[in-house]
Enzyme design. Structure first.
Site, PDB file in Angstrom:
ATOM      1  N   ASP A   1       0.876  -1.169   0.000  1.00  0.00           N
ATOM      2  CA  ASP A   1       0.000   0.000   0.000  1.00  0.00           C
ATOM      3  C   ASP A   1       0.918   1.226   0.000  1.00  0.00           C
ATOM      4  O   ASP A   1       2.132   1.109  -0.205  1.00  0.00           O
ATOM      5  CB  ASP A   1      -0.985  -0.042   1.179  1.00  0.00           C
ATOM      6  CG  ASP A   1      -0.300   0.084   2.533  1.00  0.00           C
ATOM      7  OD1 ASP A   1       0.947   0.158   2.588  1.00  0.00           O
ATOM      8  OD2 ASP A   1      -1.020   0.121   3.550  1.00  0.00           O
ATOM      9  N   HIS A   2       0.333   2.393   0.283  1.00  0.00           N
ATOM     10  CA  HIS A   2       1.126   3.641   0.278  1.00  0.00           C
ATOM     11  C   HIS A   2       2.256   3.602   1.308  1.00  0.00           C
ATOM     12  O   HIS A   2       3.347   4.109   1.062  1.00  0.00           O
ATOM     13  CB  HIS A   2       0.207   4.835   0.561  1.00  0.00           C
ATOM     14  CG  HIS A   2      -0.679   4.634   1.750  1.00  0.00           C
ATOM     15  ND1 HIS A   2      -1.782   3.791   1.715  1.00  0.00           N
ATOM     16  CD2 HIS A   2      -0.613   5.108   3.011  1.00  0.00           C
ATOM     17  CE1 HIS A   2      -2.356   3.787   2.899  1.00  0.00           C
ATOM     18  NE2 HIS A   2      -1.667   4.568   3.718  1.00  0.00           N
TER      19      HIS A   2
ATOM     20  N   CYS B   1       3.133  -3.419   4.104  1.00  0.00           N
ATOM     21  CA  CYS B   1       2.259  -2.316   4.523  1.00  0.00           C
ATOM     22  C   CYS B   1       2.932  -1.678   5.732  1.00  0.00           C
ATOM     23  O   CYS B   1       4.127  -1.905   5.965  1.00  0.00           O
ATOM     24  CB  CYS B   1       0.832  -2.787   4.803  1.00  0.00           C
ATOM     25  SG  CYS B   1       0.655  -3.970   6.147  1.00  0.00           S
ATOM     26  N   GLY B   2       2.219  -0.888   6.515  1.00  0.00           N
ATOM     27  CA  GLY B   2       2.857  -0.220   7.648  1.00  0.00           C
ATOM     28  C   GLY B   2       3.444  -1.207   8.642  1.00  0.00           C
ATOM     29  O   GLY B   2       4.581  -1.069   9.090  1.00  0.00           O
TER      30      GLY B   2
ATOM     31  N   GLY C   1       2.750  -4.874   8.230  1.00  0.00           N
ATOM     32  CA  GLY C   1       2.735  -6.229   7.673  1.00  0.00           C
ATOM     33  C   GLY C   1       1.494  -6.999   8.110  1.00  0.00           C
ATOM     34  O   GLY C   1       1.144  -8.028   7.529  1.00  0.00           O
ATOM     35  N   ILE C   2       0.809  -6.485   9.121  1.00  0.00           N
ATOM     36  CA  ILE C   2      -0.302  -7.239   9.720  1.00  0.00           C
ATOM     37  C   ILE C   2      -1.540  -7.264   8.822  1.00  0.00           C
ATOM     38  O   ILE C   2      -2.118  -8.323   8.560  1.00  0.00           O
ATOM     39  CB  ILE C   2      -0.643  -6.667  11.114  1.00  0.00           C
ATOM     40  CG1 ILE C   2       0.523  -6.886  12.076  1.00  0.00           C
ATOM     41  CG2 ILE C   2      -1.913  -7.321  11.669  1.00  0.00           C
ATOM     42  CD1 ILE C   2       0.383  -6.151  13.406  1.00  0.00           C
ATOM     43  N   GLY C   3      -1.947  -6.094   8.352  1.00  0.00           N
ATOM     44  CA  GLY C   3      -3.140  -6.046   7.501  1.00  0.00           C
ATOM     45  C   GLY C   3      -2.950  -6.874   6.244  1.00  0.00           C
ATOM     46  O   GLY C   3      -3.859  -7.620   5.825  1.00  0.00           O
ATOM     47  N   MET C   4      -1.777  -6.778   5.645  1.00  0.00           N
ATOM     48  CA  MET C   4      -1.489  -7.556   4.432  1.00  0.00           C
ATOM     49  C   MET C   4      -1.601  -9.047   4.718  1.00  0.00           C
ATOM     50  O   MET C   4      -2.159  -9.803   3.922  1.00  0.00           O
ATOM     51  CB  MET C   4      -0.085  -7.246   3.917  1.00  0.00           C
ATOM     52  CG  MET C   4       0.033  -5.929   3.196  1.00  0.00           C
ATOM     53  SD  MET C   4      -0.947  -5.904   1.668  1.00  0.00           S
ATOM     54  CE  MET C   4      -0.191  -4.509   0.820  1.00  0.00           C
TER      55      MET C   4
ATOM     56  N   ARG D   1       7.533 -33.532  10.541  1.00  0.00           N
ATOM     57  CA  ARG D   1       6.483 -33.294  11.531  1.00  0.00           C
ATOM     58  C   ARG D   1       5.676 -32.026  11.248  1.00  0.00           C
ATOM     59  O   ARG D   1       4.568 -31.866  11.756  1.00  0.00           O
ATOM     60  CB  ARG D   1       7.083 -33.226  12.941  1.00  0.00           C
ATOM     61  CG  ARG D   1       7.917 -32.003  13.220  1.00  0.00           C
ATOM     62  CD  ARG D   1       8.557 -32.076  14.600  1.00  0.00           C
ATOM     63  NE  ARG D   1       9.130 -30.813  15.024  1.00  0.00           N
ATOM     64  CZ  ARG D   1      10.299 -30.316  14.599  1.00  0.00           C
ATOM     65  NH1 ARG D   1      11.022 -30.996  13.728  1.00  0.00           N
ATOM     66  NH2 ARG D   1      10.746 -29.170  15.058  1.00  0.00           N
TER      67      ARG D   1
ATOM     68  N   HIS E   1       9.109 -24.218   8.957  1.00  0.00           N
ATOM     69  CA  HIS E   1       8.044 -24.862   9.743  1.00  0.00           C
ATOM     70  C   HIS E   1       6.650 -24.669   9.137  1.00  0.00           C
ATOM     71  O   HIS E   1       5.807 -25.555   9.255  1.00  0.00           O
ATOM     72  CB  HIS E   1       8.021 -24.300  11.174  1.00  0.00           C
ATOM     73  CG  HIS E   1       9.221 -24.686  11.983  1.00  0.00           C
ATOM     74  ND1 HIS E   1       9.191 -24.773  13.358  1.00  0.00           N
ATOM     75  CD2 HIS E   1      10.483 -25.007  11.622  1.00  0.00           C
ATOM     76  CE1 HIS E   1      10.390 -25.123  13.808  1.00  0.00           C
ATOM     77  NE2 HIS E   1      11.197 -25.271  12.761  1.00  0.00           N
TER      78      HIS E   1
HETATM   79  C1  RB5 Z   1      -1.982   2.368   6.562  1.00  0.00           C
HETATM   80  O1  RB5 Z   1      -1.989   3.556   7.290  1.00  0.00           O
HETATM   81  C2  RB5 Z   1      -1.799   1.175   7.513  1.00  0.00           C
HETATM   82  O2  RB5 Z   1      -2.950   0.979   8.240  1.00  0.00           O
HETATM   83  C3  RB5 Z   1      -1.424  -0.059   6.721  1.00  0.00           C
HETATM   84  O3  RB5 Z   1      -0.271   0.197   5.992  1.00  0.00           O
HETATM   85  C4  RB5 Z   1      -1.103  -1.328   7.511  1.00  0.00           C
HETATM   86  O4  RB5 Z   1      -0.170  -1.086   8.510  1.00  0.00           O
HETATM   87  C5  RB5 Z   1      -2.228  -2.127   7.945  1.00  0.00           C
HETATM   88  O5  RB5 Z   1      -2.070  -3.197   8.545  1.00  0.00           O
END
Ligand code: RB5
Length: 153
Positions: free
Chosen positions: A8-9, A65-66, A68-71, A132, A98
């Protein structure tokens, strides 16, 4: 290796850097956007990269992304995708050895560019150990069906 990359941005600058680093290592990089720093929605890029990996157009995927979690949340909804947020070379190697991760998720607001390149290299050089771990990964891949068939609460 054919690598699909998307951000993303928040990850745009990191993507531009990492793309060049991966190409220097001889990988074929498929850039699926974003194309600039205007605000966009990370699930759209997770979808493009995840589908490229899931259909075999790419061998592996990298999403930034900011955090990595949202992605990773978005990519893990795509059948066949095992996306892992990695913060260092240890988690990168473990996610391959693993968990047989096929998409690497990185946080541009956490990691310096050079660290991202080291993590990506460690991740791409590692391979699934099987043994395993195999049955556990199969269980992950059957999770949607398993949840459907489990008694509801
Ligand atoms: C964007 O501001 C941010 O929310 C996004 O990059 C990411 O960190 C989401 O998980």
């Amino acid at each position: 290796m054919k690598i699909a990359i998307g951000t993303d941005h928040a990850g745009f600058e990191a993507k531009e850097f990492l793309k060049k680093e991966l190409e220097k290592k001889g990988h074929e990089v498929q850039d699926m956007g974003a194309r600039g720093q205007d605000s966009v929605d990370y699930p759209d890029y997770a979808l493009s990269v995840g589908q490229a990996v899931s259909c075999g157009a790419a061998d592996m995927g990298v999403l930034i992304c900011g955090t990595g979690i949202g992605m990773s949340m978005a990519a893990n909804r795509i059948p066949g995708i095992r996306a892992a947020v990695c913060h260092d070379e240890f988690t990168a190697r473990a996610s391959r050895e693993h968990n047989d991760a096929n998409v690497l998720c990185l946080g541009a607001r956490i990691l310096a560019h050079a660290a991202m390149a080291r993590i990506a290299e460690a991740w791409l050089k590692s391979s699934f150990e099987g043994g395993r771990h195999q049955g556990r990964v199969w269980k992950i891949m059957e999770m949607a069906d398993r949840a459907k068939n489990a008694p509801s609460c």
